[in-house]
Design a protein around this motif. Structure first.
Motif, PDB file in Angstrom:
ATOM      1  N   LEU A 199       0.825  -1.204   0.000  1.00 21.16           N
ATOM      2  CA  LEU A 199       0.000   0.000   0.000  1.00 21.16           C
ATOM      3  C   LEU A 199       0.862   1.258   0.000  1.00 21.16           C
ATOM      4  CD1 LEU A 199      -2.832  -1.002   2.508  1.00 21.16           C
ATOM      5  CD2 LEU A 199      -2.798  -1.185   0.011  1.00 21.16           C
ATOM      6  N   GLY A 200       2.028   1.190   0.640  1.00 18.33           N
ATOM      7  CA  GLY A 200       2.911   2.349   0.667  1.00 18.33           C
ATOM      8  C   GLY A 200       3.412   2.733  -0.708  1.00 18.33           C
ATOM      9  N   GLU A 201       3.598   1.745  -1.576  1.00 22.28           N
ATOM     10  CA  GLU A 201       4.055   2.026  -2.933  1.00 22.28           C
ATOM     11  C   GLU A 201       2.974   2.763  -3.725  1.00 22.28           C
ATOM     12  OE1 GLU A 201       6.161  -0.432  -6.623  1.00 22.28           O
ATOM     13  OE2 GLU A 201       5.583  -1.457  -4.773  1.00 22.28           O
ATOM     14  N   ILE A 202       1.709   2.379  -3.508  1.00 17.88           N
ATOM     15  CA  ILE A 202       0.609   3.066  -4.197  1.00 17.88           C
ATOM     16  C   ILE A 202       0.460   4.487  -3.657  1.00 17.88           C
ATOM     17  CG2 ILE A 202      -1.825   2.947  -4.827  1.00 17.88           C
ATOM     18  CD1 ILE A 202      -1.750  -0.032  -4.211  1.00 17.88           C
ATOM     19  N   THR A 203       0.571   4.614  -2.341  1.00 20.75           N
ATOM     20  CA  THR A 203       0.466   5.945  -1.732  1.00 20.75           C
ATOM     21  C   THR A 203       1.540   6.880  -2.267  1.00 20.75           C
ATOM     22  OG1 THR A 203      -0.462   4.968   0.280  1.00 20.75           O
ATOM     23  CG2 THR A 203       0.437   7.201   0.444  1.00 20.75           C
ATOM     24  N   ALA A 204       2.762   6.378  -2.392  1.00 24.21           N
ATOM     25  CA  ALA A 204       3.858   7.201  -2.917  1.00 24.21           C
ATOM     26  C   ALA A 204       3.575   7.639  -4.350  1.00 24.21           C
ATOM     27  CB  ALA A 204       5.168   6.422  -2.854  1.00 24.21           C
ATOM     28  N   ALA A 205       2.992   6.734  -5.163  1.00 19.30           N
ATOM     29  CA  ALA A 205       2.657   7.095  -6.547  1.00 19.30           C
ATOM     30  C   ALA A 205       1.568   8.160  -6.582  1.00 19.30           C
ATOM     31  CB  ALA A 205       2.218   5.849  -7.310  1.00 19.30           C
ATOM     32  N   LEU A 206       0.591   8.063  -5.673  1.00 19.78           N
ATOM     33  CA  LEU A 206      -0.466   9.075  -5.616  1.00 19.78           C
ATOM     34  C   LEU A 206       0.102  10.448  -5.241  1.00 19.78           C
ATOM     35  CD1 LEU A 206      -3.252   7.024  -3.807  1.00 19.78           C
ATOM     36  CD2 LEU A 206      -3.486   8.077  -6.052  1.00 19.78           C
ATOM     37  N   LYS A 207       0.979  10.463  -4.252  1.00 20.61           N
ATOM     38  CA  LYS A 207       1.527  11.737  -3.787  1.00 20.61           C
ATOM     39  C   LYS A 207       2.422  12.394  -4.826  1.00 20.61           C
ATOM     40  CE  LYS A 207       1.336  10.720   1.169  1.00 20.61           C
ATOM     41  NZ  LYS A 207       2.117  10.527   2.414  1.00 20.61           N
ATOM     42  N   ALA A 208       2.849  11.599  -5.824  1.00 14.50           N
ATOM     43  CA  ALA A 208       3.675  12.172  -6.889  1.00 14.50           C
ATOM     44  C   ALA A 208       2.864  13.030  -7.849  1.00 14.50           C
ATOM     45  CB  ALA A 208       4.386  11.054  -7.650  1.00 14.50           C
ATOM     46  N   HIS A 209       1.522  12.927  -7.797  1.00 15.09           N
ATOM     47  CA  HIS A 209       0.680  13.748  -8.682  1.00 15.09           C
ATOM     48  C   HIS A 209       0.719  15.202  -8.206  1.00 15.09           C
ATOM     49  CE1 HIS A 209      -2.744  15.301 -10.909  1.00 15.09           C
ATOM     50  NE2 HIS A 209      -2.730  14.185 -11.638  1.00 15.09           N
ATOM     51  N   PRO A 210       0.987  16.128  -9.086  1.00 20.11           N
ATOM     52  CA  PRO A 210       1.152  17.532  -8.654  1.00 20.11           C
ATOM     53  C   PRO A 210      -0.098  18.154  -8.056  1.00 20.11           C
ATOM     54  CG  PRO A 210       1.104  17.344 -11.060  1.00 20.11           C
ATOM     55  CD  PRO A 210       1.211  15.961 -10.535  1.00 20.11           C
ATOM     56  N   ALA A 211      -1.283  17.616  -8.351  1.00 17.49           N
ATOM     57  CA  ALA A 211      -2.513  18.222  -7.848  1.00 17.49           C
ATOM     58  C   ALA A 211      -2.885  17.726  -6.455  1.00 17.49           C
ATOM     59  CB  ALA A 211      -3.670  17.934  -8.815  1.00 17.49           C
TER      60      ALA A 211
END
Length: 692
Positions: free
Chosen positions: A28-40
């Motif tokens: 789940l941490g890997e998905i969270t990190a990918a989400l936080k990479a979105h600039p918005a």
């Protein structure tokens, strides 16, 4: 954490953030990190929420910021494999935190009633048929509403949910709804238009499955009947046993576990069904409940080595021990005590009473009942409206007249003058139908599986179809035959009433594909897709009934209709229990019924399995080369899907030459090193002692 290619450790998060969904282990941490990479987005979190019991789990993303659902999924697909992309997104002003500053998961709102914010605006159903489809999709996907332009798969659907959606639509409409149709027209309005056209055809409506009398015995289903006849030919064989073993680590409530299996036997009549014969025809009779036992064998006093060896021996012996179909309860449970906090459960059933899907139901229901019994509560499972014996009677009455003729009209011309796939064997085929069981491991790594799945998705196909196309390209290389015939299995549960039943529903399909003309691999994938979807549309006709109607000639030492088989399994029996850690225990018993049988399963993003083969026909070295060629073909297809089959075969030839050269080099190095050791020993004062 994970080790990167450059030697660095990539921190992923806490171990308890690792979950498993539909066979994939997900961080789940890997998905969270990918989400936080979105600039918005300024913050994000991902959790796993469970559907109703038969629908499994789904990933839900909670985000702080404004971004369209479709845009966010496209962003994540560039960074994550498809199975790690959340099925639903909930937008929040801020994430709830505990007093310690951690995410308060209990305070997160449920997304079950929210429709994802797709690119297009919500448009309600325009007519009654669309309303029915939208309602079924909302039920299956756990959404409050579904619009007429919504795409089933964009809403979070996948192949298993698609099967359930098709069966529920058929139940609601009273007319056949194929899985093929849902794949071809995944939007509500498009599917409604196609179903409206189909309803004007001459399809015969399938009646519902009703409860039948248990007096005097009832006929067997077609698959049961075939297995019953095969058992009569080899009554002392365990070849058709289904065996599963699981290790329980932790404190086990033995009484609650035994009660769970007794409840399962009461709940599913097929586990307490016996078979008799009257006027040359088999009949099944349901016995009263209360016959399942759970004897315990204590191995705790043995040394760890002897305990492991004895566990493996007992598991194999139990798996091979035959059933007496005239009197035995068709579920055997054995509990091995390995220590105070370690037990091994051995489960064995006969194929006449179940299949792979049934084992999943068994594990899931035992888990639910055990937890309730451990707490002194009654079983939480609702009573089943019908039983397998009701399905068997329904199937017999269903497959006659117009329905039977419609299916035979498809299968009969397809199976006329069926070619035999002549694999180059190491030994001549014997006239005796005796096979030896061998297996060679096959592993397709995560990146390759993801690229194959993406290629398939681009062509409106499935991962199974992409793997089958690659397998056929390999077999063309080995046989030179362009008229390719391969068998496969389907679950056979295309009725809503059968989804929760333990019983033998599995069916075999014959897939015949034309590989002529040296097509590019992408074109071959399209041909395989067409072949599969047409076969799926006629999967209702059991293989046993097909054989009885067509009466094909059995060739010496061979199987009926096909000699090579391919399976891709999506789910393995798994469960979670508080205070217990469950581990699968492998039972080594390769059973081979075909010349060659490729079996793969999706496990944690990889495709893991084996090439099963007849050791009377092939050497292990031959199958090893075939497995290597398969991997070469699949890698070449994703590298360049426009490669023709001849070009792929050229890649295989070059890879073979490289492997031969590498092995020769390794042997030469080993020989040189061996000579050096001999020379050192020749001058050593202890050489005579070494020789002794």
């Amino acid at each position: 954490a994970r080790l990167l290619a450059n030697g660095e450790l990539d921190y992923l998060g806490r171990l308890d953030d690792q979950v498993k969904i539909r066979g994939f282990r997900i961080e789940l941490g890997e998905i969270t990190a990918a989400l936080k990479a979105h600039p918005a987005l300024s913050d994000a979190a991902v959790v796993v929420l469970r559907y109703a019991q038969e629908r499994g789990q789904r990933l839900v993303a909670y985000i702080v910021g404004e971004v369209a659902f479709g845009e966010l999924r496209a962003f994540l697909r560039q960074r994550l494999p498809e199975y790690m992309v959340p099925n639903a997104v909930v937008t929040m002003e801020r994430l709830p935190l505990t007093a310690n500053g951690k995410l308060d998961r209990r305070a997160l709102p449920s997304p079950s009633a929210e429709r994802p914010a797709l690119e297009q605006d919500f448009a309600p159903a325009a007519e009654p048929l669309e309303e029915i489809i939208a309602g079924v999709w909302a039920e299956v996907l756990g959404l409050e509403r579904v619009g007429r332009w919504d795409d089933f798969f964009e809403l979070g659907g996948h192949s298993l949910l698609a099967t359930q959606a098709a069966s529920r639509l058929e139940q609601a409409l009273g007319t056949p709804v194929s899985l093929n149709a849902l794949f071809r027209w995944p939007r509500v309005a498009d599917l409604a238009e196609q179903l409206a056209r189909a309803r004007t055809d001459s399809d015969v409506e399938a009646p519902s499955i009703a409860k039948r009398s248990r007096d005097g015995g009832q006929p067997l289903s077609f698959s049961q009947e075939r297995l019953w006849y095969l058992h009569r030919l080899q009554p002392d064989s365990g070849a058709f046993n289904l065996a599963f073993a699981v290790r329980l680590n932790g404190a086990v409530d033995v009484a609650a576990l035994a009660g769970s299996f007794r409840e399962l036997e009461r709940r599913h009549e097929t586990l307490r069904t016996v078979f008799s014969e009257r006027d040359g025809r088999p009949l099944q009779q349901v016995l009263p409940a209360g016959r399942v036992d759970q004897p315990m064998i204590d191995l705790a006093a043995l040394t760890p080595f002897d305990r492991q060896r004895e566990s493996a021996r007992l598991a194999h012996a139990e798996a091979e021990h035959p059933f007496d179909l005239n009197q035995d309860v068709l579920l055997r449970v054995r509990l091995l005590r390995l220590g105070d906090m370690s037990h091994l459960v051995l489960l064995t059933s006969h194929h006449v009473a179940g299949d792979g899907w049934s084992m999943e139901i068994l594990i899931r229901e035992v888990t639910a009942v055990y937890e309730a019994f451990r707490r002194g509560r009654p079983s939480p499972l609702p009573e089943l409206p019908i039983q397998y014996i009701d399905y068997a009677v329904w199937q017999r009455r269903r497959l006659e007249g117009a329905v039977l003729n419609a299916h035979l009209a498809y299968w009969r011309p397809l199976l006329e003058r069926l070619p035999r796939l002549e694999l180059p064997t190491d030994r001549p085929r014997s006239a005796a139908a005796v096979r030896g069981g061998g297996q060679h491991p096959v592993l397709l790594q995560k990146e390759l599986v993801e690229r194959l799945a993406s290629l398939a998705q681009a062509e409106g196909a499935s991962l199974f179809m992409a793997l089958l196309a690659g397998f056929e390209a390999l077999l063309l290389k080995w046989t030179g035959q362009t008229d390719m015939v391969i068998g496969t299995n389907v679950a056979g549960r295309d009725r809503l009433e059968t989804e929760s039943l333990i019983g033998c529903f599995i069916n075999q399909l014959v897939l015949r594909t034309d590989l002529a003309g040296n097509p590019p691999f992408r074109e071959l994938l399209r041909r395989v897709r067409t072949t599969c979807l047409q076969a799926y549309a006629h999967q209702e006709l059991p293989f046993e009934k097909l054989i009885a109607e067509l009466r094909p000639e059995r060739q010496p030492g061979g199987s009926l209709l096909y000699q090579v088989k391919f399976e891709l399994q999506h789910n393995a029996p798994s469960a979670e229990l508080p205070e217990l850690r469950l581990e699968s225990f492998e039972i080594d018993r390769p059973i081979v019924r075909y010349d060659l049988h490729l079996v793969l399963a999706e496990v944690e993003g990889e495709a893991v399995g084996a090439l099963l083969y007849d050791t009377h026909l092939f050497d292990a070295s031959t199958i090893r080369r075939m497995a290597e060629d398969l991997l070469t073909v699949l890698k070449a297809t994703v590298a360049n899907p426009e490669s023709t089959l001849e070009e792929l075969h050229g890649v295989v030839d070059r890879a073979r030459r490289r492997r031969i050269g590498e092995r020769r080099r390794q042997r030469k190095e080993l020989n040189v090193e061996g000579l050096r050791k001999v020379r050192r020993r020749a001058v050593s004062p202890l050489s005579s002692v070494d020789a002794t």
